[in-house]
Design an enzyme around this catalytic site. Structure first.
Site, PDB file in Angstrom:
ATOM      1  N   GLU A   1      35.733  10.757   1.476  1.00 16.58           N
ATOM      2  CA  GLU A   1      35.481   9.457   1.384  1.00 16.58           C
ATOM      3  C   GLU A   1      34.234   8.154   1.444  1.00 16.58           C
ATOM      4  O   GLU A   1      34.184   6.870   1.270  1.00 16.58           O
ATOM      5  CB  GLU A   1      36.641   8.480   0.479  1.00 16.58           C
ATOM      6  N   ASN A   2      33.724   9.031   1.720  1.00 15.58           N
ATOM      7  CA  ASN A   2      32.331   7.960   1.908  1.00 15.58           C
ATOM      8  C   ASN A   2      31.298   8.509   0.770  1.00 15.58           C
ATOM      9  O   ASN A   2      30.554   9.625   0.299  1.00 15.58           O
ATOM     10  CB  ASN A   2      31.696   8.809   3.202  1.00 15.58           C
TER      11      ASN A   2
END
Lengths: 704, 704
Positions: free
Chosen positions: B336-337
């Site tokens: 989830e970057n």
């Protein structure tokens, strides 16, 4: 949570109803002064905390724990995510002010002042530990009502009566798991105790990891001991809660486990093993008197006090332990050394002669003096059980009185006259299965001491939990909630001694203890759950709730005396009804109140409730028997279920004015006799329904 | 132990009655082969154990724990005080033979062979860990009957299907107390799992003591973290039970807590604090779609991957952590970057340009490569969530699949084709509030993979417990017993997929888990006990036992979407009914069985039992309302009690052939709608009493 049944809960409601007065509060220990004011402080989403003080991490931790637990209690979402002690809200509803942060120590200032008004709460204390004590009081003031939770407006001024308020846990006989110790510390903090005394070694086991002498735990235990890391964690955990840790290594007797590891320390050569001092096979058919004789005459495992190597060993060992236990005390036991091993070793006899020692008492005094020297070297005050005392004992050594009162009150006078201080455990032995009120009504200050002497000489008291019949599965059932009553005895004014009011509060505190600290209810339900293989527990609970253990040492010693009696070993599963049940019956207490009310008023309501309860007990037999089908243990104790049912039936007859009262009384007294090491806790109440008179509970119980 | 009521327990008895067959055993996970033989082995005072093998202390400990627990289960006094592995009885009833002692590792030999005959029990295994797995099976064979406990004569051959059988616990969002972790390890050992994956850092908190970078825990947590000593103890504790520990530090995103401690690591300057990634005030009125958009577009706290100082920091930090976590894996998150922080920093953009990186995916791949290098240096295999994968990823890095199946099955194929191994967590997210059968029927091997690819590529699976809505007070309720069903999915043959039989065994295993490991029942009762202030719980339990949470992310996200919705923070007390209840309703399962039987047979017995249960539910309202008087929270959820009462009333009407069926069905469906984030778990069964047809349970639930 509470596993007593509907009828009695109605009474519980009645007892706590009515307008709030100081007497309706459930504080324990009772503070020195409590003044109720008008109004109440209501907990809302605006409940925030400001700390004014030097901001010790230990206290910041305590405040955050309090805040999280208050959130869980009230269900309210409070505004602060974390109370850092730095950035605090200007309009805080609770302000905590303290002057300095201290390490816990005996004699520290634990006083606090708490003022709850409808708008805000002010807690002030000279020390952070005093403030922690005040937070516990504040938590106990929280009351649910209608739509939310509140504290009554109140002013409390409080400080302890005695400096030393301890709990001793024997972790040697049965090992007590690390997490159980932590939960006990949590419970102690709730009732404002400040000393956890750990009996870390005894004949049966050595429970500390030594890196200097690793055979101590390797050969001296059954693999169950605390690592040094754990003990350091425990010390920090306790300090964070205002509790010190006092380690005890029992010497020169009670040391089979040590001699199993390092036999060169022994007064005579033998194949030492961690085990009880006596060979049970040889004594189990002996009378109590003969056993007592043995205790005085048998050559028990004992350290050799004449060799310098002994002191080299313990010097190194206590040096290591001082690195783990930073508090200022070292307990060396010193109890129950009968000297027989010394008398029978010619070398030791020669040593005594060379030093002009007339008896083994003199040699014990010599050993104590050497231990005192080692304790001094590591900046510890020496403590021992009362056999530590001798006229040559240095004045800063502390003596722990344990023998039953009558025999040693004189000794206490002598000790105090000699300017030594005393910790009193006589009267607070939890393994005697005495109900809480017996301990509660025992004052630690012997009546024949002048007040001056008492103030100076009685440092405090300690509840003592010996673990022959206790392990991790039932330690919390045995220690709590009784120890809360003892904690009040040590903290509150000597004049606070209304046993009935103590019980009223004890049941409330027991709920708090289980919610915030211990797993006493869980332990109880776990043992019963195993009996019934996860079936519906109610019929078993109904029976267990009205039985308590036979009092005194009947279980421990009586077991051996009975034909085929079994002395518990480390593998004896402590899962019987006598292992499971509480020593005080909450159900029994409520039922007694109901009977007392009825005998006083002869009102229809009480009568109806009594009948309903008796019918429940009477009809429980059918439910119990159905449950027992696949439960080997329930089948074994089905007679206890029968007894309850029959006894309730007799009482029902009586209350309906049927049958012969004399016969009924005789029958009840027969049914009250011990069985499976327990007996009915509602006997006097049932008898009262026959006789019309409620006998007072005994003021004392015999030891055997 | 079991808090379901009498009527349903009768069914429970019926279901387990009859002659013993393989299908009546309650083993979980189900072994590869089980053959019942004739007769039974009865546990008596002669039950002794001989160990034949190299005598590892870890295994000696496991055998002694087994022996003590067997003693408590059966109540029998066994002859051995301590099984040292050296002096063992010649005529031992249980002989355990193993060839070598091993450290737990992925791919270890965990197989065992167990043969129970009426005279003796033989357990043989190539390794001590295999023998430990066999002891767990033996314990699950213990059955009470009449006067005692026995094992049916049986032959078991067993070994796991998948190598990696894990449980991930997020200890960052809410801290999970140390002792809760230990209890989870105990439970994992019972169901033969072998990996505890700890999600140790996230935006909300950093949970490990670092001595090299102490601000990590000081500024990155709310004071709640594990000490290094505790983590070392946990590692040993897990190893003793055949479980490895995999630490995860989530990077380069999910790291507010790290940046709060060391802001120089950040991709952009800000006042970092340990907290959720989004400001809840700004998003709580947004639609779900807009929130999803934000997740992709907002500049979230992210480590700067372009500075060498970043790698110096993590090199030193992972070196320190390698000293605490000896197992061969390091998990760096990588999920989830969204890259927004990188795009908006001109220096980072310049770095990318200079390296010819076309997008932030390339920069992420660069970061992963550097992390891989550090992991290599400390002899760890790198693991990350599926965003770790890129075509340049070295083949010994492991990818953990987490996104819902459909979207990433192709990715798994790609990863396996690339010769990387996969751990599957998609389908095993415990925070979705899916009932156990949903997870149980999800196979970790995607259907479109060939068997060969699956064997090589799918290393195993992991249940995942994210902790936004879980803390020490309810973690065990949420994780167990569901995880036992997932453990079976990973251990047992793929063809073992009878969900109904799984549930039959799950309730039995749940009892064992609570008895020997976890405090799941205790947690449940503790939350409810607080609601009712220690009054009789039954009416509250009756309600809670038939409600389960709304499924998917409705609680977590839906909360924010609702007007006035509250997003949970660290201080939100997790004490609501949705926090307390299980995700599977045991009562609901038994009732469904009862209804199914009735609809099949139309027998008088089932009809009577159904009516009795419905009447109990219907009349519970009065008891609940009486209890609610002084309980703020019960007043809040009184509508749930009303719904149960009304729904039971409707079903009673229907079963009595009164009223209009169409109306009744409509009314039930109305009553089944979610409320207080829970809904009736007996809806389909009640509807079936109206329609005469029992609908199957859904094969899937939506995520939102």
């Amino acid at each position: 949570m509470r596993f007593i049944f509907t009828t009695l809960l109605l009474i519980s409601g009645l007892l706590s109803a009515g307008a709030q007065t100081t007497d309706s509060l459930t504080l324990m220990p009772r503070p020195q002064t409590v003044k109720l004011q008008t109004g109440k402080f209501v907990f809302t989403g605006r409940f925030s905390i400001r700390i004014s003080g030097p901001g010790s991490p230990k206290f910041i931790g305590a405040v955050n724990r309090f805040y999280l637990q208050m959130g869980k209690r009230t269900g309210v979402v409070f505004p602060q995510e974390y109370i850092s002690g730095k950035e605090e809200p200007a309009n805080a509803q609770l302000t905590i002010s303290y002057e300095k942060s201290i390490n816990p120590a005996i004699g520290m200032d634990e006083s606090y002042h708490l003022n709850v008004s409808p708008e805000k709460i002010m807690l002030t204390a000279p020390t952070d530990i005093g403030a922690e004590r005040g937070l516990q009081t504040l938590y106990q003031l929280v009351t649910p009502a209608g739509g939310g939770f509140y504290c009554p407006a109140v002013e409390v001024n409080d400080s302890p009566r005695l400096k030393w308020r301890g709990l001793m846990i024997d972790v040697a006989r049965h090992f007590i798991p690390f997490e159980v110790l932590k939960r006990n510390v949590d419970a102690m903090a709730i009732v404002k105790m400040n000393v956890l005394h750990l009996h870390l070694s005894d004949d049966e086991g050595f429970r500390v990891e030594s890196k200097v002498y690793p055979k101590l735990q390797e050969n001296g235990s059954n693999g169950l001991f605390y690592t040094q890391d754990q003990l350091k964690e425990l010390v920090n955990y306790a300090h964070d809660r205002g509790v010190i840790i006092v380690p005890e290594f029992d010497l020169p007797g009670h040391c089979s486990s040590i001699l199993a590891a390092y036999p060169f320390l022994a007064s005579y050569p033998a194949n030492y093993k961690p085990a009880g001092r006596f060979n049970m096979d040889t004594i189990k058919n002996l009378s109590l008197g003969k056993i007592m004789l043995l205790i005085n005459q048998v050559r028990t495992p004992t350290v050799d006090p004449t060799k310098e190597t002994t002191y080299v060993f313990f010097d190194r060992f206590f040096k290591e332990m001082s690195g783990i236990f930073p508090d200022a005390y070292l307990h060396v036991g010193a109890d129950e050394n009968n000297g027989v091993a010394w008398k029978q070793n010619p070398d030791i006899a020669a040593f005594m002669k060379s030093k002009g020692m007339k008896n083994t008492d003199a040699l014990q005094a010599y050993f104590v003096k050497r231990m005192y020297g080692i304790a001094q070297k590591y900046h510890k005050r020496l403590i021992g059980w009362e056999e530590l005392f001798n006229p040559g004992l240095p004045q800063d050594a502390i003596v722990q009185k344990w023998k039953p009162a009558a025999s040693t009150d004189t000794l206490v006078k002598t000790i105090i006259a000699h300017n030594n201080q005393v910790i009193v455990s006589a009267g607070y032995y939890l393994d005697m299965y005495f109900p809480a009120y017996i301990h509660y009504l025992t004052d630690p200050v012997p009546a024949n001491l002048g007040t001056a002497g008492a103030d100076k000489g009685i440092l405090g008291g300690e509840a003592a939990m010996w673990s022959e019949l206790v392990d991790g599965g039932n330690e919390e059932i045995r220690v709590w909630p009784r120890t809360a009553a003892i904690a009040e005895r040590f903290w509150s004014a000597a004049g606070v001694r209304d046993a009935d009011d103590m019980y009223r509060r004890l049941w409330a505190i027991d709920f708090e203890l289980n919610d915030r600290a211990i797993d006493e209810y869980g332990s109880y339900i776990k043992i019963l759950g195993r009996w019934v293989n996860d079936k519906g527990l109610d019929p078993a609970i109904t029976v267990c709730n009205v039985y308590t253990q036979v009092k005194g040492y009947k279980r421990l010693m009586g077991n051996m005396l009975a034909p085929g009696g079994v002395h518990p070993t480390l593998t004896t599963p402590l899962v019987s009804i006598a292992d499971a049940v509480h020593t005080d019956s909450e159900t029994g207490w409520y039922f007694r109140h109901l009977v007392a009310t009825y005998l006083d008023k002869h009102d229809a309501t009480s009568l109806k409730q009594i009948k309903s309860q008796l019918q429940e007990w009477q009809s429980n037999k059918a439910r119990f028997d159905a449950l027992a089908g696949n439960s080997p243990y329930l089948q074994q104790i089905a007679d206890l279920s029968d007894i309850l049912s029959i006894a309730a039936g007799v009482a029902l007859q009586a209350i309906n004015n049927e049958g012969n009262k004399e016969e009924q009384l005789k029958q009840l007294q027969q049914l009250e006799k011990p069985n499976h090491e327990v007996q009915l806790a509602i006997g006097l109440s049932l008898e009262a329904l026959v006789t019309g008179k409620l006998k007072p509970e005994p003021v004392a119980y015999p030891m055997f």
